[in-house]
Design a protein around this motif. Structure first.
Motif, short mmCIF file in Angstrom:
data_model
loop_
_atom_site.label_atom_id
_atom_site.label_comp_id
_atom_site.label_asym_id
_atom_site.label_seq_id
_atom_site.Cartn_x
_atom_site.Cartn_y
_atom_site.Cartn_z
N CYS A 28 37.64 34.17 44.70
CA CYS A 28 38.61 34.54 43.50
C CYS A 28 39.11 35.90 44.39
O CYS A 28 40.18 36.68 43.50
CB CYS A 28 37.40 34.87 42.25
N ASP A 108 39.72 38.46 41.02
CA ASP A 108 40.26 37.55 40.00
C ASP A 108 39.18 37.35 38.87
O ASP A 108 38.62 36.91 39.11
CB ASP A 108 41.11 36.08 40.51
N CYS A 111 38.50 34.34 37.18
CA CYS A 111 37.96 33.28 37.90
C CYS A 111 36.48 33.56 38.39
O CYS A 111 35.75 32.86 37.55
CB CYS A 111 39.42 33.37 39.82
N LYS A 115 33.53 32.02 37.11
CA LYS A 115 32.37 30.55 37.74
C LYS A 115 31.30 31.97 37.39
O LYS A 115 30.22 30.87 37.57
CB LYS A 115 32.83 31.38 39.42
#
Length: 153
Positions: A28, A108, A111, A115
């Protein structure tokens, strides 16, 4: 470890994070650079990026009617710019401005949230680390209030 994963693992916030988690979080990440007085983000902007300061300093500011921007905290290497990326409505509550040329490892936020949601062990590790920063900042704000207002009896 290579590249962004290595930089992430060297940052105090992620130091000691198991390598598989570092690899997920590094997916990310990207490098970012800001010149003196560049804004990293503005109050009420979407909290899209988390910035881990690698070099330089950032001023955290709030707008005060009649006074303009007031710096309430200056942070530097090893610190984090942006904590509200974790919780809805995912918007910044203050401005962050580079106080000098500053390089960050930018994550990010969407992102990383995705996750963390997919891997709750990763999510728990990330939450503990960001919560620790939040508690430190709350403690510093309390001390700052004591300094400004003094003790009342």
């Amino acid at each position: 470890m290579e590249g962004l994963e290595r930089f992430l693992g060297e940052h105090p916030l992620f130091a000691g994070l198991p390598r598989p988690f570092l690899a997920l979080a590094a997916g990310c990440a990207r490098n970012a650079a800001f010149q003196t007085d560049d804004y990293i983000f503005h109050s009420d902007d979407p909290a899209d990026w988390i910035h881990l300061i690698r070099h330089g300093r950032a001023a955290l500011e709030i707008a005060v009617p009649g006074r303009g921007a007031v710096v309430f905290k200056t942070i530097g290497e090893g610190d984090v710019v942006g904590l509200t990326w974790l919780l809805p409505p995912y918007r910044w509550g203050y401005d962050a401005r580079a106080a000098e040329p500053t390089r960050t490892l930018a994550l990010d936020a969407r992102c990383l949230r995705d996750k963390c949601e997919a891997d709750h062990d990763l999510g728990y590790e990330v939450l503990k680390r960001f919560l620790g920063v939040l508690v430190q900042r709350l403690h510093a704000a309390r001390l700052q209030m004591l300094d400004v207002y003094g003790r009342r009896r």
